[in-house]
Design a protein around this motif. Structure first.
Motif, PDB file in Angstrom:
ATOM      1  N   VAL A   1       0.851  -1.180   0.000  1.00  0.00           N
ATOM      2  CA  VAL A   1       0.000   0.000   0.000  1.00  0.00           C
ATOM      3  C   VAL A   1       0.894   1.239   0.000  1.00  0.00           C
ATOM      4  CG1 VAL A   1      -1.837   1.250   1.204  1.00  0.00           C
ATOM      5  CG2 VAL A   1      -1.735  -1.267   1.327  1.00  0.00           C
ATOM      6  N   LEU A   2       0.829   2.016  -1.067  1.00  0.00           N
ATOM      7  CA  LEU A   2       1.604   3.252  -1.125  1.00  0.00           C
ATOM      8  C   LEU A   2       0.845   4.320  -0.341  1.00  0.00           C
ATOM      9  CD1 LEU A   2       2.865   3.262  -4.812  1.00  0.00           C
ATOM     10  CD2 LEU A   2       3.849   2.199  -2.784  1.00  0.00           C
ATOM     11  N   SER A   3       1.406   4.674   0.797  1.00  0.00           N
ATOM     12  CA  SER A   3       0.676   5.461   1.791  1.00  0.00           C
ATOM     13  C   SER A   3       1.236   6.862   1.931  1.00  0.00           C
ATOM     14  CB  SER A   3       0.750   4.736   3.148  1.00  0.00           C
ATOM     15  OG  SER A   3       0.359   5.574   4.208  1.00  0.00           O
TER      16      SER A   3
ATOM     17  N   GLN B   1      -8.271   5.997   5.316  1.00  0.00           N
ATOM     18  CA  GLN B   1      -8.307   5.066   4.188  1.00  0.00           C
ATOM     19  C   GLN B   1      -7.469   3.817   4.470  1.00  0.00           C
ATOM     20  OE1 GLN B   1      -8.146   8.356   3.924  1.00  0.00           O
ATOM     21  NE2 GLN B   1     -10.014   8.785   2.789  1.00  0.00           N
ATOM     22  N   ILE B   2      -6.388   3.969   5.214  1.00  0.00           N
ATOM     23  CA  ILE B   2      -5.595   2.802   5.609  1.00  0.00           C
ATOM     24  C   ILE B   2      -6.444   1.874   6.472  1.00  0.00           C
ATOM     25  CG2 ILE B   2      -3.639   2.028   7.018  1.00  0.00           C
ATOM     26  CD1 ILE B   2      -2.751   3.120   4.356  1.00  0.00           C
ATOM     27  N   GLU B   3      -7.214   2.467   7.367  1.00  0.00           N
ATOM     28  CA  GLU B   3      -8.090   1.636   8.216  1.00  0.00           C
ATOM     29  C   GLU B   3      -9.117   0.898   7.375  1.00  0.00           C
ATOM     30  OE1 GLU B   3     -10.369   1.550  12.459  1.00  0.00           O
ATOM     31  OE2 GLU B   3      -9.683   3.499  11.690  1.00  0.00           O
ATOM     32  N   ARG B   4      -9.674   1.550   6.367  1.00  0.00           N
ATOM     33  CA  ARG B   4     -10.643   0.872   5.506  1.00  0.00           C
ATOM     34  C   ARG B   4     -10.004  -0.329   4.810  1.00  0.00           C
ATOM     35  NH1 ARG B   4     -13.299   4.442   0.967  1.00  0.00           N
ATOM     36  NH2 ARG B   4     -11.126   4.533   0.309  1.00  0.00           N
ATOM     37  N   ILE B   5      -8.774  -0.152   4.330  1.00  0.00           N
ATOM     38  CA  ILE B   5      -8.081  -1.267   3.677  1.00  0.00           C
ATOM     39  C   ILE B   5      -7.947  -2.442   4.633  1.00  0.00           C
ATOM     40  CG2 ILE B   5      -5.838  -2.034   2.771  1.00  0.00           C
ATOM     41  CD1 ILE B   5      -5.508   0.806   1.604  1.00  0.00           C
TER      42      ILE B   5
ATOM     43  N   VAL C   1       4.212  -8.671  -6.289  1.00  0.00           N
ATOM     44  CA  VAL C   1       3.854  -7.439  -5.588  1.00  0.00           C
ATOM     45  C   VAL C   1       2.558  -6.905  -6.190  1.00  0.00           C
ATOM     46  CG1 VAL C   1       4.486  -5.034  -5.135  1.00  0.00           C
ATOM     47  CG2 VAL C   1       6.224  -6.841  -4.989  1.00  0.00           C
ATOM     48  N   PHE C   2       1.549  -6.776  -5.332  1.00  0.00           N
ATOM     49  CA  PHE C   2       0.260  -6.184  -5.707  1.00  0.00           C
ATOM     50  C   PHE C   2       0.290  -4.735  -5.237  1.00  0.00           C
ATOM     51  CE2 PHE C   2      -4.472  -6.972  -6.267  1.00  0.00           C
ATOM     52  CZ  PHE C   2      -4.891  -5.694  -5.929  1.00  0.00           C
ATOM     53  N   LEU C   3       0.331  -3.787  -6.176  1.00  0.00           N
ATOM     54  CA  LEU C   3       0.371  -2.375  -5.815  1.00  0.00           C
ATOM     55  C   LEU C   3      -1.032  -1.866  -5.511  1.00  0.00           C
ATOM     56  CD1 LEU C   3       2.886  -0.955  -8.461  1.00  0.00           C
ATOM     57  CD2 LEU C   3       3.333  -1.513  -6.067  1.00  0.00           C
ATOM     58  N   LEU C   4      -1.141  -1.090  -4.434  1.00  0.00           N
ATOM     59  CA  LEU C   4      -2.442  -0.572  -4.027  1.00  0.00           C
ATOM     60  C   LEU C   4      -2.297   0.854  -3.523  1.00  0.00           C
ATOM     61  CD1 LEU C   4      -5.477  -1.276  -3.555  1.00  0.00           C
ATOM     62  CD2 LEU C   4      -4.824  -1.932  -1.217  1.00  0.00           C
ATOM     63  N   SER C   5      -3.075   1.771  -4.107  1.00  0.00           N
ATOM     64  CA  SER C   5      -3.126   3.133  -3.595  1.00  0.00           C
ATOM     65  C   SER C   5      -3.884   3.136  -2.278  1.00  0.00           C
ATOM     66  CB  SER C   5      -3.841   4.045  -4.598  1.00  0.00           C
ATOM     67  OG  SER C   5      -4.043   5.327  -4.043  1.00  0.00           O
ATOM     68  N   ASP C   6      -3.517   4.047  -1.382  1.00  0.00           N
ATOM     69  CA  ASP C   6      -4.147   4.018  -0.068  1.00  0.00           C
ATOM     70  C   ASP C   6      -5.589   4.497  -0.063  1.00  0.00           C
ATOM     71  OD1 ASP C   6      -3.522   6.653  -0.531  1.00  0.00           O
ATOM     72  OD2 ASP C   6      -2.328   6.943   1.278  1.00  0.00           O
TER      73      ASP C   6
ATOM     74  N   SER D   1      -3.155   0.836  -8.927  1.00  0.00           N
ATOM     75  CA  SER D   1      -3.830  -0.115  -8.040  1.00  0.00           C
ATOM     76  C   SER D   1      -4.262  -1.345  -8.830  1.00  0.00           C
ATOM     77  CB  SER D   1      -5.061   0.530  -7.403  1.00  0.00           C
ATOM     78  OG  SER D   1      -4.720   1.412  -6.371  1.00  0.00           O
ATOM     79  N   GLY D   2      -3.906  -2.511  -8.327  1.00  0.00           N
ATOM     80  CA  GLY D   2      -4.287  -3.747  -8.982  1.00  0.00           C
ATOM     81  C   GLY D   2      -3.310  -4.254 -10.015  1.00  0.00           C
ATOM     82  N   LEU D   3      -2.232  -3.517 -10.253  1.00  0.00           N
ATOM     83  CA  LEU D   3      -1.161  -4.072 -11.082  1.00  0.00           C
ATOM     84  C   LEU D   3      -0.347  -5.020 -10.210  1.00  0.00           C
ATOM     85  CD1 LEU D   3       0.152  -0.961 -13.062  1.00  0.00           C
ATOM     86  CD2 LEU D   3      -1.563  -2.645 -13.761  1.00  0.00           C
ATOM     87  N   VAL D   4      -0.166  -6.227 -10.683  1.00  0.00           N
ATOM     88  CA  VAL D   4       0.563  -7.242  -9.932  1.00  0.00           C
ATOM     89  C   VAL D   4       1.784  -7.647 -10.748  1.00  0.00           C
ATOM     90  CG1 VAL D   4       0.462  -9.497  -8.811  1.00  0.00           C
ATOM     91  CG2 VAL D   4      -1.594  -8.057  -8.914  1.00  0.00           C
ATOM     92  N   PHE D   5       2.942  -7.448 -10.161  1.00  0.00           N
ATOM     93  CA  PHE D   5       4.203  -7.675 -10.867  1.00  0.00           C
ATOM     94  C   PHE D   5       4.968  -8.845 -10.269  1.00  0.00           C
ATOM     95  CE2 PHE D   5       3.358  -3.141 -11.412  1.00  0.00           C
ATOM     96  CZ  PHE D   5       3.607  -2.947 -12.760  1.00  0.00           C
ATOM     97  N   ASN D   6       5.582  -9.638 -11.145  1.00  0.00           N
ATOM     98  CA  ASN D   6       6.585 -10.601 -10.697  1.00  0.00           C
ATOM     99  C   ASN D   6       7.793  -9.806 -10.231  1.00  0.00           C
ATOM    100  OD1 ASN D   6       9.055 -12.251 -10.934  1.00  0.00           O
ATOM    101  ND2 ASN D   6       7.653 -13.831 -11.681  1.00  0.00           N
TER     102      ASN D   6
END
Length: 331
Positions: free
Chosen positions: A7-9, A15-19, A88-93, A155-160
């Motif tokens: 989570v890039l915070s 919003q972190i709590e919601r995640i 790695v699953f990237l997620l905006s906060d 958000s939702g890009l998943v990288f090897n």
């Protein structure tokens, strides 16, 4: 560890709590959650949320605090350095995932083992990024405009992770490109000519919270992006997208830039239709800012902007809506 949700915070404790709340009751050892905080002024509040859920959820939770404020691009690109997970699953906060559906996502990763995956996302009840709903090992040159536009939302890009770390990246260029994820995704898909798709019931856009670009002091170009709610803001940050595509095309295939520009011109006309739909003043403002922007001058879009002064605003809106339904397949 198979997967890290990073989570890039920056300054969004609510919003972190919601995640994290969405992982209450989830039990798994296949993934962890890393909150990668970029020196938030509200770090004490974020730490409180972290400690609350560290003892509450049955998922390994880590709070990684950057030593200094990196800004958007550096915070993203270093996400691959703080975990040893396979993916790695990237997620905006200000976005979030359905924790109960992560097992289905993990099953897809195990079964297919691609270098990059796209996760469709739900926004206001509509599923987006779902045009990439079939995995393919045959990504052709004309497909790269879709690849690019579907990579803009990180958000939702998943990288090897290993595949990313093996890339020869120009980190100095990417540090202020605003589109680091687009560069990496395009380069990976060019190299392997394939991507994977993930379930469409996992990722949700929150769309709330402070603007990440506008509030992160270390983002060099943040002043240009401080209000992305305005239609004309597209004219501020799209020159960076074009520079990023030109850069990645220079190290892969220069035709990628040409393919992208062909699609980009259509979308530029769409922006003109939207501005005309808002009114004469808004359209005049859009035209003025386009002419004075850092974007290349495209004759056909420019002439269409002029002709739109003769088109009633309701008609412009209808044309734009129809065009999006018929033509747009990505982004």
């Amino acid at each position: 560890m198979l997967l890290s949700i990073v989570v890039l915070s920056y300054n969004r404790p609510g919003q972190i709590e919601r995640i994290l709340k969405n992982f209450d009751g989830v039990v798994s050892s296949n993934f962890n959650i890393i909150i990668k905080d970029d020196c938030s002024p509200k770090i004490s509040e974020i730490e409180s949320v972290y400690l609350k859920y560290k003892s509450k959820i049955n998922v390994n939770l880590i709070l990684h605090k950057n030593d200094s404020n990196m800004g958007y691009d550096r915070n993203l690109i270093t996400a691959f350095d703080i975990t040893d997970a396979d993916y790695v699953f990237l997620l905006s906060d200000d976005d979030y995932v359905d924790g109960e559906k992560i097992d289905n996502l993990i099953s897809c990763l195990i079964a297919t083992r691609k270098d990059i995956y796209y996760t469709p996302y739900s926004c206001e009840g509509k599923i987006n990024r779902d045009s990439l709903n079939v995995e393919t090992n045959k990504v052709l040159l004309p497909d790269f405009s879709s690849v690019i536009y579907n990579s803009i939302l990180f958000s939702g890009l998943v990288f090897n992770r290993s595949a990313v770390l093996e890339l020869d990246l120009d980190r100095d260029f990417l540090a202020n490109s605003i589109y680091t994820q687009v560069y990496i995704a395009t380069l990976l898909i060019y190299n392997c000519r394939s991507y994977g798709t993930l379930p469409n019931d996992v990722l949700y856009l929150g769309g709330d919270g402070d603007n990440y670009f506008g509030k992160n002091e270390a983002a060099k170009n943040s002043s240009l992006l401080s209000d992305r709610t305005k239609l004309t803001s597209n004219l501020n940050y799209q020159p960076f997208l074009l520079l990023t595509i030109k850069k990645v095309a220079s190290v892969t295939d220069n035709r990628i830039y040409s393919v992208f520009i062909k699609e980009y011109k259509k979308r530029l006309i769409s922006y003109g239709l939207r501005s005309r739909h808002c009114g004469y003043k808004e359209h005049s403002d859009f035209l003025f800012k386009y002419v004075n922007s850092d974007l290349p001058f495209f004759l056909i879009p420019f002439l269409s902007f002029l002709m739109l002064f003769l088109v009633p605003k309701k008609v412009a809106g209808l044309i734009n809506d129809m065009g999006i339904k018929i033509v747009r397949k990505s982004g």
